[in-house]
Design a protein around this motif. Sequence first.
Motif, PDB file in Angstrom:
ATOM      1  N   VAL A 181      47.192  38.297  53.324  1.00  0.00           N
ATOM      2  CA  VAL A 181      45.977  37.481  53.263  1.00  0.00           C
ATOM      3  C   VAL A 181      44.975  38.081  52.284  1.00  0.00           C
ATOM      4  CG1 VAL A 181      44.006  36.627  54.577  1.00  0.00           C
ATOM      5  CG2 VAL A 181      46.291  36.571  55.591  1.00  0.00           C
ATOM      6  N   VAL A 182      44.763  39.381  52.355  1.00  0.00           N
ATOM      7  CA  VAL A 182      43.807  40.034  51.451  1.00  0.00           C
ATOM      8  C   VAL A 182      44.265  39.910  50.000  1.00  0.00           C
ATOM      9  CG1 VAL A 182      42.809  42.243  50.759  1.00  0.00           C
ATOM     10  CG2 VAL A 182      42.901  41.624  53.174  1.00  0.00           C
ATOM     11  N   ALA A 183      45.554  40.124  49.765  1.00  0.00           N
ATOM     12  CA  ALA A 183      46.078  40.025  48.403  1.00  0.00           C
ATOM     13  C   ALA A 183      45.899  38.614  47.854  1.00  0.00           C
ATOM     14  CB  ALA A 183      47.551  40.426  48.376  1.00  0.00           C
ATOM     15  N   PHE A 184      46.125  37.599  48.698  1.00  0.00           N
ATOM     16  CA  PHE A 184      45.935  36.230  48.245  1.00  0.00           C
ATOM     17  C   PHE A 184      44.481  35.968  47.865  1.00  0.00           C
ATOM     18  CE2 PHE A 184      44.415  31.996  49.489  1.00  0.00           C
ATOM     19  CZ  PHE A 184      45.041  31.237  48.511  1.00  0.00           C
ATOM     20  N   LEU A 185      43.542  36.355  48.719  1.00  0.00           N
ATOM     21  CA  LEU A 185      42.128  36.108  48.431  1.00  0.00           C
ATOM     22  C   LEU A 185      41.683  36.841  47.163  1.00  0.00           C
ATOM     23  CD1 LEU A 185      40.395  36.193  51.938  1.00  0.00           C
ATOM     24  CD2 LEU A 185      40.639  34.225  50.399  1.00  0.00           C
ATOM     25  N   GLU A 186      42.158  38.053  46.980  1.00  0.00           N
ATOM     26  CA  GLU A 186      41.787  38.809  45.779  1.00  0.00           C
ATOM     27  C   GLU A 186      42.236  38.076  44.515  1.00  0.00           C
ATOM     28  OE1 GLU A 186      42.394  43.236  43.765  1.00  0.00           O
ATOM     29  OE2 GLU A 186      43.670  42.608  45.442  1.00  0.00           O
ATOM     30  N   THR A 187      43.489  37.636  44.508  1.00  0.00           N
ATOM     31  CA  THR A 187      44.027  36.960  43.327  1.00  0.00           C
ATOM     32  C   THR A 187      43.431  35.569  43.143  1.00  0.00           C
ATOM     33  OG1 THR A 187      46.122  38.157  43.552  1.00  0.00           O
ATOM     34  CG2 THR A 187      46.144  36.144  42.229  1.00  0.00           C
ATOM     35  N   ASP A 188      43.306  34.833  44.245  1.00  0.00           N
ATOM     36  CA  ASP A 188      42.857  33.446  44.155  1.00  0.00           C
ATOM     37  C   ASP A 188      41.392  33.340  43.748  1.00  0.00           C
ATOM     38  OD1 ASP A 188      43.871  30.766  44.413  1.00  0.00           O
ATOM     39  OD2 ASP A 188      42.572  30.519  46.167  1.00  0.00           O
ATOM     40  N   THR A 189      40.544  34.208  44.275  1.00  0.00           N
ATOM     41  CA  THR A 189      39.135  34.158  43.866  1.00  0.00           C
ATOM     42  C   THR A 189      38.967  34.603  42.416  1.00  0.00           C
ATOM     43  OG1 THR A 189      38.783  36.364  44.834  1.00  0.00           O
ATOM     44  CG2 THR A 189      38.177  34.451  46.165  1.00  0.00           C
ATOM     45  N   ARG A 190      39.780  35.541  41.975  1.00  0.00           N
ATOM     46  CA  ARG A 190      39.700  35.972  40.580  1.00  0.00           C
ATOM     47  C   ARG A 190      40.116  34.839  39.650  1.00  0.00           C
ATOM     48  NH1 ARG A 190      42.405  40.359  40.975  1.00  0.00           N
ATOM     49  NH2 ARG A 190      44.450  39.527  40.355  1.00  0.00           N
ATOM     50  N   ASN A 191      41.152  34.104  40.017  1.00  0.00           N
ATOM     51  CA  ASN A 191      41.586  32.970  39.195  1.00  0.00           C
ATOM     52  C   ASN A 191      40.579  31.831  39.234  1.00  0.00           C
ATOM     53  OD1 ASN A 191      43.934  34.351  38.570  1.00  0.00           O
ATOM     54  ND2 ASN A 191      45.144  33.358  40.176  1.00  0.00           N
ATOM     55  N   TRP A 192      39.883  31.673  40.352  1.00  0.00           N
ATOM     56  CA  TRP A 192      38.907  30.590  40.522  1.00  0.00           C
ATOM     57  C   TRP A 192      37.623  30.858  39.737  1.00  0.00           C
ATOM     58  CZ3 TRP A 192      38.666  26.006  43.427  1.00  0.00           C
ATOM     59  CH2 TRP A 192      37.389  25.479  43.628  1.00  0.00           C
ATOM     60  N   SER A 193      37.184  32.100  39.736  1.00  0.00           N
ATOM     61  CA  SER A 193      35.858  32.437  39.248  1.00  0.00           C
ATOM     62  C   SER A 193      35.756  32.347  37.736  1.00  0.00           C
ATOM     63  CB  SER A 193      35.481  33.846  39.704  1.00  0.00           C
ATOM     64  OG  SER A 193      34.192  34.193  39.234  1.00  0.00           O
ATOM     65  N   ALA A 194      34.659  31.729  37.293  1.00  0.00           N
ATOM     66  CA  ALA A 194      34.384  31.653  35.861  1.00  0.00           C
ATOM     67  C   ALA A 194      33.731  32.928  35.355  1.00  0.00           C
ATOM     68  CB  ALA A 194      33.476  30.457  35.575  1.00  0.00           C
ATOM     69  N   THR A 195      33.243  33.767  36.275  1.00  0.00           N
ATOM     70  CA  THR A 195      32.579  35.022  35.910  1.00  0.00           C
ATOM     71  C   THR A 195      33.218  36.150  36.707  1.00  0.00           C
ATOM     72  OG1 THR A 195      30.871  34.617  37.582  1.00  0.00           O
ATOM     73  CG2 THR A 195      30.399  33.921  35.320  1.00  0.00           C
ATOM     74  N   PRO A 196      34.299  36.722  36.195  1.00  0.00           N
ATOM     75  CA  PRO A 196      35.009  37.771  36.937  1.00  0.00           C
ATOM     76  C   PRO A 196      34.122  38.948  37.330  1.00  0.00           C
ATOM     77  CG  PRO A 196      36.290  37.047  35.045  1.00  0.00           C
ATOM     78  CD  PRO A 196      34.930  36.415  34.915  1.00  0.00           C
ATOM     79  N   GLU A 197      33.051  39.200  36.577  1.00  0.00           N
ATOM     80  CA  GLU A 197      32.164  40.312  36.891  1.00  0.00           C
ATOM     81  C   GLU A 197      30.954  39.816  37.681  1.00  0.00           C
ATOM     82  OE1 GLU A 197      31.218  42.296  33.293  1.00  0.00           O
ATOM     83  OE2 GLU A 197      33.279  42.926  32.899  1.00  0.00           O
ATOM     84  N   GLY A 198      31.183  38.961  38.661  1.00  0.00           N
ATOM     85  CA  GLY A 198      30.106  38.400  39.451  1.00  0.00           C
ATOM     86  C   GLY A 198      29.704  39.304  40.595  1.00  0.00           C
ATOM     87  N   ASP A 199      29.375  38.703  41.743  1.00  0.00           N
ATOM     88  CA  ASP A 199      28.883  39.441  42.896  1.00  0.00           C
ATOM     89  C   ASP A 199      29.977  40.324  43.487  1.00  0.00           C
ATOM     90  OD1 ASP A 199      27.167  40.284  44.831  1.00  0.00           O
ATOM     91  OD2 ASP A 199      27.197  38.433  46.007  1.00  0.00           O
ATOM     92  N   ASP A 200      29.532  41.350  44.243  1.00  0.00           N
ATOM     93  CA  ASP A 200      30.491  42.203  44.946  1.00  0.00           C
ATOM     94  C   ASP A 200      31.284  41.371  45.940  1.00  0.00           C
ATOM     95  OD1 ASP A 200      29.291  44.535  43.756  1.00  0.00           O
ATOM     96  OD2 ASP A 200      27.646  44.264  45.168  1.00  0.00           O
ATOM     97  N   GLN A 201      32.515  41.784  46.173  1.00  0.00           N
ATOM     98  CA  GLN A 201      33.378  41.093  47.124  1.00  0.00           C
ATOM     99  C   GLN A 201      34.012  42.110  48.068  1.00  0.00           C
ATOM    100  OE1 GLN A 201      36.243  38.950  44.772  1.00  0.00           O
ATOM    101  NE2 GLN A 201      34.834  37.289  44.309  1.00  0.00           N
ATOM    102  N   ALA A 202      33.999  41.783  49.354  1.00  0.00           N
ATOM    103  CA  ALA A 202      34.682  42.609  50.343  1.00  0.00           C
ATOM    104  C   ALA A 202      35.426  41.686  51.297  1.00  0.00           C
ATOM    105  CB  ALA A 202      33.698  43.471  51.112  1.00  0.00           C
TER     106      ALA A 202
END
Length: 209
Positions: A181-202
Amino acid sequence: MVGGDLYDVCETPFGVRAIIGDVRGKGLDAVQAVAAVLGGFRVSAHEWKDLPLLADRLELSIDRNVTRRSVGDPELFVTALVLELEQDTVRIMDRGHPPPIAVGPHGARILATAPALPLGLKELSPVPGLTTLHRLPPGEVLVLYTDGISEARNCDGDFYPVLERLTEHFRGTRRTDPETVVAFLETDTRNWSATPEGDDQAVLAMALM
């Protein structure tokens, strides 16, 4: 700038307890607040049976250890979830944070909470918060995250739809586990985001054994 996301898990006489939170702002003030909350949690989680009282101790830790630039500074607060897992149930104390999501073969569901004010703002409302109780069937993974996940934006300015993406990906899956689940969210949010250097994520994912 150093961010203010925080999380921890510990085994206590009352069950496994966890916290995830997000400090308003960045920099040294955020670091100081993170240290105060985590330090308070690591001590008080073993001493206070009642989750609202545990949250009050975290408030006290902020008051004692964080240097406010002005009295009642509205910038200084921490959204947080404090949880207790025992057997097949989870108790949740919500201090203004995104609610947890349970992920399993059926997809994903939000666990309803009773939100109270974030940590650090108790003077605005002395009413203690309420806990909610949920059952976690075998095969479900409990997912906690900060708003760096849910507020990631794509090129059209749309927020990342956490519940929908988890449901779409894991519905019908024979087995889910925290690492997947964590690996999916990490990859999927990175692919979704237009600004990879955005807010912190945990992201914190847990499964009852």
